[in-house]
Motif scaffolding. Structure first.
Motif, PDB file in Angstrom:
ATOM      1  N   ILE A 146       0.969  -1.022   0.045  1.00 37.57           N
ATOM      2  CA  ILE A 146       0.079   0.021   0.156  1.00 37.57           C
ATOM      3  C   ILE A 146       0.794   1.454   0.083  1.00 37.57           C
ATOM      4  O   ILE A 146       0.653   2.234  -0.843  1.00 37.57           O
ATOM      5  CB  ILE A 146      -0.916   0.053   1.157  1.00 37.57           C
ATOM      6  N   GLY A 147       1.842   1.284   0.873  1.00 37.40           N
ATOM      7  CA  GLY A 147       2.968   2.314   0.812  1.00 37.40           C
ATOM      8  C   GLY A 147       3.580   2.531  -0.324  1.00 37.40           C
ATOM      9  O   GLY A 147       4.016   3.738  -0.870  1.00 37.40           O
ATOM     10  N   GLN A 148       3.963   1.393  -1.091  1.00 39.59           N
ATOM     11  CA  GLN A 148       4.536   1.604  -2.467  1.00 39.59           C
ATOM     12  C   GLN A 148       3.827   2.365  -3.502  1.00 39.59           C
ATOM     13  O   GLN A 148       4.050   3.221  -4.248  1.00 39.59           O
ATOM     14  CB  GLN A 148       5.016   0.076  -2.960  1.00 39.59           C
ATOM     15  N   ILE A 149       2.180   1.995  -3.439  1.00 37.33           N
ATOM     16  CA  ILE A 149       1.640   2.725  -4.607  1.00 37.33           C
ATOM     17  C   ILE A 149       1.286   4.043  -3.977  1.00 37.33           C
ATOM     18  O   ILE A 149       1.278   4.799  -4.984  1.00 37.33           O
ATOM     19  CB  ILE A 149       0.019   1.924  -4.216  1.00 37.33           C
ATOM     20  N   ARG A 150       1.369   4.338  -2.770  1.00 38.06           N
ATOM     21  CA  ARG A 150       1.120   5.529  -2.515  1.00 38.06           C
ATOM     22  C   ARG A 150       2.333   6.619  -2.670  1.00 38.06           C
ATOM     23  O   ARG A 150       2.107   7.779  -2.862  1.00 38.06           O
ATOM     24  CB  ARG A 150       0.702   5.821  -1.057  1.00 38.06           C
ATOM     25  N   GLY A 151       3.584   5.955  -2.847  1.00 39.56           N
ATOM     26  CA  GLY A 151       4.602   6.830  -3.187  1.00 39.56           C
ATOM     27  C   GLY A 151       5.825   6.366  -2.420  1.00 39.56           C
ATOM     28  O   GLY A 151       6.253   7.030  -1.527  1.00 39.56           O
ATOM     29  N   GLY A 152       6.384   5.160  -2.469  1.00 44.61           N
ATOM     30  CA  GLY A 152       7.191   4.612  -1.508  1.00 44.61           C
ATOM     31  C   GLY A 152       8.521   5.482  -1.585  1.00 44.61           C
ATOM     32  O   GLY A 152       9.350   5.663  -0.634  1.00 44.61           O
ATOM     33  N   HIS A 153       8.901   5.706  -2.802  1.00 45.49           N
ATOM     34  CA  HIS A 153      10.186   6.334  -3.183  1.00 45.49           C
ATOM     35  C   HIS A 153      10.411   7.638  -2.216  1.00 45.49           C
ATOM     36  O   HIS A 153      11.387   8.097  -1.778  1.00 45.49           O
ATOM     37  CB  HIS A 153      10.325   6.658  -4.652  1.00 45.49           C
ATOM     38  N   ASP A 154       9.130   8.775  -2.596  1.00 47.66           N
ATOM     39  CA  ASP A 154       9.195   9.777  -1.624  1.00 47.66           C
ATOM     40  C   ASP A 154       9.404   9.571  -0.205  1.00 47.66           C
ATOM     41  O   ASP A 154      10.034  10.237   0.425  1.00 47.66           O
ATOM     42  CB  ASP A 154       7.938  10.610  -2.003  1.00 47.66           C
ATOM     43  N   ASP A 155       8.945   8.374   0.255  1.00 41.24           N
ATOM     44  CA  ASP A 155       8.990   8.348   1.616  1.00 41.24           C
ATOM     45  C   ASP A 155      10.412   8.088   2.047  1.00 41.24           C
ATOM     46  O   ASP A 155      10.769   8.440   3.232  1.00 41.24           O
ATOM     47  CB  ASP A 155       7.845   7.137   2.049  1.00 41.24           C
ATOM     48  N   GLU A 156      11.053   7.228   1.353  1.00 39.47           N
ATOM     49  CA  GLU A 156      12.483   6.675   1.436  1.00 39.47           C
ATOM     50  C   GLU A 156      13.211   7.880   1.582  1.00 39.47           C
ATOM     51  O   GLU A 156      14.072   8.404   2.410  1.00 39.47           O
ATOM     52  CB  GLU A 156      12.920   6.033   0.588  1.00 39.47           C
ATOM     53  N   GLN A 157      12.993   8.990   0.644  1.00 33.08           N
ATOM     54  CA  GLN A 157      13.593  10.221   0.628  1.00 33.08           C
ATOM     55  C   GLN A 157      13.392  11.136   1.789  1.00 33.08           C
ATOM     56  O   GLN A 157      14.386  11.595   2.532  1.00 33.08           O
ATOM     57  CB  GLN A 157      13.214  11.056  -0.379  1.00 33.08           C
ATOM     58  N   GLN A 158      12.219  11.219   2.230  1.00 30.69           N
ATOM     59  CA  GLN A 158      12.003  12.057   3.390  1.00 30.69           C
ATOM     60  C   GLN A 158      12.485  11.265   4.937  1.00 30.69           C
ATOM     61  O   GLN A 158      13.151  12.066   5.432  1.00 30.69           O
ATOM     62  CB  GLN A 158      10.344  12.016   3.728  1.00 30.69           C
ATOM     63  N   PHE A 261       2.107  -5.063  -6.277  1.00 30.89           N
ATOM     64  CA  PHE A 261       1.401  -6.180  -6.373  1.00 30.89           C
ATOM     65  C   PHE A 261       2.294  -7.473  -6.028  1.00 30.89           C
ATOM     66  O   PHE A 261       1.520  -8.561  -5.361  1.00 30.89           O
ATOM     67  CB  PHE A 261       1.246  -6.433  -7.962  1.00 30.89           C
ATOM     68  N   ILE A 262       3.355  -7.698  -6.289  1.00 24.98           N
ATOM     69  CA  ILE A 262       3.943  -9.025  -5.884  1.00 24.98           C
ATOM     70  C   ILE A 262       4.068  -8.799  -4.341  1.00 24.98           C
ATOM     71  O   ILE A 262       3.842 -10.075  -3.798  1.00 24.98           O
ATOM     72  CB  ILE A 262       5.593  -9.052  -6.514  1.00 24.98           C
ATOM     73  N   LEU A 263       4.356  -7.863  -3.780  1.00 24.02           N
ATOM     74  CA  LEU A 263       4.409  -7.785  -2.194  1.00 24.02           C
ATOM     75  C   LEU A 263       3.100  -7.992  -1.339  1.00 24.02           C
ATOM     76  O   LEU A 263       2.881  -8.802  -0.587  1.00 24.02           O
ATOM     77  CB  LEU A 263       4.786  -6.333  -1.753  1.00 24.02           C
ATOM     78  N   ALA A 264       1.976  -7.679  -2.267  1.00 25.94           N
ATOM     79  CA  ALA A 264       0.573  -7.728  -1.677  1.00 25.94           C
ATOM     80  C   ALA A 264       0.294  -9.366  -2.027  1.00 25.94           C
ATOM     81  O   ALA A 264      -0.428  -9.970  -1.040  1.00 25.94           O
ATOM     82  CB  ALA A 264      -0.294  -7.209  -2.223  1.00 25.94           C
ATOM     83  N   PHE A 265       0.547  -9.922  -3.216  1.00 31.41           N
ATOM     84  CA  PHE A 265       0.329 -11.290  -3.454  1.00 31.41           C
ATOM     85  C   PHE A 265       1.132 -12.293  -2.448  1.00 31.41           C
ATOM     86  O   PHE A 265       0.331 -13.175  -1.781  1.00 31.41           O
ATOM     87  CB  PHE A 265       0.764 -11.622  -4.770  1.00 31.41           C
ATOM     88  N   ILE A 266       2.374 -11.960  -2.077  1.00 36.98           N
ATOM     89  CA  ILE A 266       2.971 -12.850  -1.161  1.00 36.98           C
ATOM     90  C   ILE A 266       2.753 -12.559   0.209  1.00 36.98           C
ATOM     91  O   ILE A 266       2.560 -13.411   0.944  1.00 36.98           O
ATOM     92  CB  ILE A 266       4.498 -12.607  -1.586  1.00 36.98           C
ATOM     93  N   GLY A 267       1.978 -11.303   0.469  1.00 37.58           N
ATOM     94  CA  GLY A 267       1.511 -11.096   1.788  1.00 37.58           C
ATOM     95  C   GLY A 267       0.315 -11.844   2.023  1.00 37.58           C
ATOM     96  O   GLY A 267       0.199 -12.509   3.086  1.00 37.58           O
ATOM     97  N   VAL A 268      -0.480 -11.977   0.931  1.00 31.17           N
ATOM     98  CA  VAL A 268      -1.822 -12.765   1.130  1.00 31.17           C
ATOM     99  C   VAL A 268      -1.543 -14.395   1.270  1.00 31.17           C
ATOM    100  O   VAL A 268      -2.102 -14.940   2.016  1.00 31.17           O
ATOM    101  CB  VAL A 268      -2.716 -12.513   0.008  1.00 31.17           C
ATOM    102  N   LYS A 269      -0.339 -14.558   0.476  1.00 34.55           N
ATOM    103  CA  LYS A 269      -0.096 -16.258   0.366  1.00 34.55           C
ATOM    104  C   LYS A 269       0.369 -16.520   1.936  1.00 34.55           C
ATOM    105  O   LYS A 269       0.318 -17.568   2.263  1.00 34.55           O
ATOM    106  CB  LYS A 269       1.108 -16.248  -0.686  1.00 34.55           C
TER     107      LYS A 269
END
Length: 340
Positions: A146-158, A261-269
């Motif tokens: 969810i964080g990745q979709i919201r803009g993970g790279h910007d979060d890393e920078q902050q 999508f990959i992270l969410a899929f593995i999370g559900v798995k």
């Protein structure tokens, strides 16, 4: 599932260590900006090496071993490319001279290996003793997606900038780099160089990505050997991939959605697996939830490949359309490489 021969596991770790040392020595003895051709050959070499390793696992183990390694390697490779994107941001933000970027990337890769090794040991121990940890791993990966979709790279920078602002207030920094040195002398006074800030930013990034990547691969396999080797193969060649992709990396606009999508899929798995082996007393009376489906390794592999393929193709198509609107071709906008 058959066990892999101990000689193969030990021999693999020795060979991988020697390759990493040789790669490090090449950087130290011949610092330069690799050409497009050189970067391509190295990336192909490491990819072929990973596929040969997977083939050996099929032969010496079984199809399940080979499938788990391939799925794990592809997952870690996709996350490493995301990591690489942040490295691009760090290099640009701190104006690291191009001739020093190989050394910086090598330090980043070594830090990533050390941190992931620590997390692998911790993760394996937790999984062995606490099966409910799969619930936490799964929830964490879904949250990360969810964080990745919201803009993970910007979060890393902050996060990096907050840490770096604090560091800048507490140490004396020079204005210029002095090779890859952390300390330099100016007019008889000792200063830290901007390389200290760069290494702190790289290390922080590696830590954040290790928190995501290790739970992700434990969702594919619980074998510490496969987890570690998949990480090593994903990180090997990352330095050359940085120079190979160049400006093209910034144009993979939809990459973060594929990774999410990959992270969410593995999370559900992972959550489904946790339900299948459930021992928590407040869930189903502490009994296993038999109806919870188990997602196979081969289904995971198919989903991972499809997600990365769709994200990459969609990104390249959009980049080409945008380039045409600006009156350029995509290749004209990607920086070319020159030997220093």
């Amino acid at each position: 599932m058959l066990e892999l021969p101990i000689w193969f596991e030990v021999g693999s770790l020795v060979v991988l260590t020697l390759i990493l040392i040789a790669d490090l020595l090449l950087v130290v003895k011949r610092p330069h900006v690799p050409s497009f051709k050189e970067s391509t050959l190295w990336v192909v070499f490491y990819v072929v090496l990973a596929l040969i390793f997977a083939g050996l696992m099929f032969l010496l183990g079984d199809a399940e071993h080979g499938g788990q390694f391939l799925a794990g390697w592809l997952t870690e490779y996709s996350l490493s490319i995301d990591n690489l994107f942040v490295f691009v941001i760090i290099m640009a933000r701190f104006q690291v001279p191009r001739k020093l970027q190989q050394e910086v990337l090598m330090v980043g890769i070594i830090l990533a290996l050390v941190l992931r090794g620590i997390f692998i040991l911790l993760g394996a121990s937790l999984i062995e003793n606490f099966s409910w940890i799969f619930y936490l791993f799964g929830a964490w990966l879904v949250w990360t997606a969810i964080g990745q979709i919201r803009g993970g790279h910007d979060d890393e920078q902050q996060k990096d900038s907050f840490l770096i602002r604090g560091l800048r207030r507490r140490v004396r920094l020079s204005d210029d780099f002095d090779g890859v040195k952390l300390r330099t002398t100016i007019d008889g006074q000792r200063f830290f160089t901007p390389m200290l800030i760069v290494f702190v930013a790289i290390g922080t990034t590696d830590l954040l990505f290790a928190l995501d990547s290790i739970p992700a691969i434990f969702g594919i396999t619980q074998s510490p050997f496969i987890v570690f080797t998949a990480n090593v193969f994903a990180l090997m060649g990352l330095r050359q991939l940085y120079f190979l992709l160049g400006g093209l990396l910034e144009r993979l606009e939809y990459l973060k959605y594929g990774i999410a999508f990959i992270l969410a899929f593995i999370g559900v798995k992972l959550v489904l697996h946790a339900m299948h082996v459930n021992e928590l007393p407040f869930i189903n009376g502490g009994q296993h939830i038999e109806w919870a489906p188990e997602i196979s390794t081969w289904m995971s592999l198919g989903v991972i490949l499809s997600a990365m393929l769709v994200a990459t193709v969609a990104s390249l198509v959009k980049a080409r359309i945008d380039a045409r609107r600006r009156g350029h071709t995509l290749m004209e906008e990607v920086p070319h490489f020159t030997e220093d």
